[in-house]
Design a protein around this motif. Structure first.
Motif, PDB file in Angstrom:
ATOM      1  N   THR A  74      33.121  37.363  40.140  1.00 45.55           N
ATOM      2  CA  THR A  74      33.666  38.459  40.943  1.00 45.55           C
ATOM      3  C   THR A  74      34.795  39.167  40.205  1.00 45.55           C
ATOM      4  O   THR A  74      34.864  40.407  40.193  1.00 45.55           O
ATOM      5  N   ASP A  75      35.701  38.412  39.592  1.00 47.85           N
ATOM      6  CA  ASP A  75      36.797  39.012  38.828  1.00 47.85           C
ATOM      7  C   ASP A  75      36.255  39.848  37.666  1.00 47.85           C
ATOM      8  O   ASP A  75      36.741  40.948  37.391  1.00 47.85           O
ATOM      9  N   LYS A  82      36.252  48.739  36.863  1.00 47.03           N
ATOM     10  CA  LYS A  82      37.439  49.507  36.490  1.00 47.03           C
ATOM     11  C   LYS A  82      37.281  50.107  35.096  1.00 47.03           C
ATOM     12  O   LYS A  82      37.710  51.238  34.841  1.00 47.03           O
ATOM     13  N   ALA A  83      36.683  49.335  34.199  1.00 41.66           N
ATOM     14  CA  ALA A  83      36.459  49.841  32.845  1.00 41.66           C
ATOM     15  C   ALA A  83      35.513  51.035  32.859  1.00 41.66           C
ATOM     16  O   ALA A  83      35.745  52.041  32.179  1.00 41.66           O
ATOM     17  N   ARG A  84      34.448  50.940  33.648  1.00 44.19           N
ATOM     18  CA  ARG A  84      33.514  52.061  33.750  1.00 44.19           C
ATOM     19  C   ARG A  84      34.191  53.289  34.360  1.00 44.19           C
ATOM     20  O   ARG A  84      33.973  54.419  33.924  1.00 44.19           O
ATOM     21  N   GLN A 111      34.093  37.842  31.630  1.00 44.35           N
ATOM     22  CA  GLN A 111      35.295  38.683  31.640  1.00 44.35           C
ATOM     23  C   GLN A 111      35.746  39.055  30.234  1.00 44.35           C
ATOM     24  O   GLN A 111      36.720  39.781  30.069  1.00 44.35           O
ATOM     25  N   ALA A 112      35.062  38.562  29.196  1.00 45.14           N
ATOM     26  CA  ALA A 112      35.374  38.960  27.828  1.00 45.14           C
ATOM     27  C   ALA A 112      34.450  40.097  27.411  1.00 45.14           C
ATOM     28  O   ALA A 112      33.260  40.093  27.724  1.00 45.14           O
ATOM     29  N   MET A 113      35.007  41.064  26.713  1.00 43.25           N
ATOM     30  CA  MET A 113      34.220  42.199  26.233  1.00 43.25           C
ATOM     31  C   MET A 113      33.896  41.998  24.758  1.00 43.25           C
ATOM     32  O   MET A 113      34.749  41.598  23.963  1.00 43.25           O
ATOM     33  N   TYR A 114      32.657  42.283  24.396  1.00 44.42           N
ATOM     34  CA  TYR A 114      32.184  42.117  23.025  1.00 44.42           C
ATOM     35  C   TYR A 114      31.738  43.462  22.447  1.00 44.42           C
ATOM     36  O   TYR A 114      31.290  44.350  23.178  1.00 44.42           O
ATOM     37  N   GLN A 256      42.033  46.197  28.562  1.00 44.96           N
ATOM     38  CA  GLN A 256      42.999  45.252  29.108  1.00 44.96           C
ATOM     39  C   GLN A 256      43.544  45.725  30.453  1.00 44.96           C
ATOM     40  O   GLN A 256      43.784  44.914  31.348  1.00 44.96           O
ATOM     41  N   LYS A 257      43.729  47.026  30.592  1.00 48.93           N
ATOM     42  CA  LYS A 257      44.194  47.561  31.872  1.00 48.93           C
ATOM     43  C   LYS A 257      43.179  47.303  32.975  1.00 48.93           C
ATOM     44  O   LYS A 257      43.535  47.058  34.128  1.00 48.93           O
ATOM     45  N   ALA A 258      41.906  47.329  32.612  1.00 47.58           N
ATOM     46  CA  ALA A 258      40.849  47.057  33.590  1.00 47.58           C
ATOM     47  C   ALA A 258      40.769  45.578  33.935  1.00 47.58           C
ATOM     48  O   ALA A 258      40.226  45.212  34.983  1.00 47.58           O
TER      49      ALA A 258
END
Length: 285
Positions: A74-75, A82-84, A111-114, A256-258
């Protein structure tokens, strides 16, 4: 809610669509794609926060079954939305789809972006280490190419960009400590010399398998042709890394803000050129 994530072959997508990804449980991804399709059909536009809300609501019945995994999913879903909304085109893929891809050890993590490798569709790096890993891979390929072509002496010099401190931390398969090699990195502040190695190279010159950067480097190709077809005895080529591929401070800040993780301390892009020169094994006869 759908129970099966409609599979996609991530590697066949255009680079812009698959460059940034997060990996989620298949059920979450299936529900998000369904909610996205419904939202687009109803309004012609996509409210990503609303999509995330629909998915979270549909997932409520799973909370008691999945426990902490539900909270993590969910997180991550909220962070992705938020990123989108911020304009980052981050693609969610399911764990089953991610099995066709290569990640750093211990990954992927929710929750990690690659970030996708620029030239190898199956390889993904953490956003934090993307530039270091991409440059290291390109440099390693250049070294591997020259050794396969019969290099007997390899000298690497810094022209601009990342220099001796960066070179000292490379794990790019440099020809050191085996195969009759002598020499190593030189880290004098007064010298541009990064690496110097002498090889007892007895292999028949050939192109190594699996080259990817080579296909986009005319100078590398010219050196290979000169060696294979005309007995070239000396070589000089550059490893140039001057494109940030959009992986920069702006991407770091928005992700990171997202609430998306980037995988450690972010290593920003630095336009870099290293010169590699030396000699090939002399032809017999």
């Amino acid at each position: 809610m759908s129970t099966i994530c409609p599979p996609i072959d991530v590697t066949t997508l255009p680079y812009a669509r698959r460059q940034l990804i997060i990996v989620q449980p298949d059920l979450v991804v299936a529900a998000a794609r369904e909610a996205e399709a419904n939202a687009a059909a109803q309004s012609g536009d996509t409210d990503w926060v609303e999509v995330a809300g629909r998915v979270a609501k549909a997932m409520l019945g799973m909370k008691s079954i999945y426990g902490m995994a539900f909270e993590l999913a969910t997180d991550a879903l909220k962070a992705w939305a938020k990123a989108r909304e911020s304009g980052l085109d981050v693609l969610q893929i399911g764990h089953s789809e991610a099995t066709a891809l290569q990640f750093p050890p211990g990954h992927p993590r929710e929750q990690a972006m690659y970030v996708a490798h620029p030239a190898v569709p199956t390889v993904y790096y953490t956003a934090a280490a993307f530039h270091r890993m991409a440059f290291e891979h390109k440099f390693s390929e250049a070294i591997r190419l020259l050794m396969s072509l019969g290099a007997s002496h390899i000298v690497v010099e810094h022209v601009h960009g990342w220099s001796s401190e960066f070179a000292a931390n490379l794990s790019a398969g440099l020809p050191q400590g085996e195969g009759g090699v002598s020499g190593g990195r030189k880290e004098s502040a007064l010298s541009k010399l990064l690496f110097d190695a002498v090889l007892k190279n007895k292999k028949t010159p050939s192109l190594p398998a699996g080259l990817v950067w080579y296909l986009h480097e005319p100078t590398w190709q010219a050196v290979a042709a000169g060696r294979l077809e005309y007995g070239l005895q000396q070589f000089s080529l550059n490893v140039v890394y001057d494109d940030d591929f959009g992986v920069n401070a702006g991407l770091k800040m928005r992700s990171q803000k997202a609430g998306l993780e980037i995988g450690g301390a972010f290593e920003d892009h630095m336009a870099t050129t290293w010169k590699i020169h030396g000699k090939f094994v002399a032809d017999e006869g």
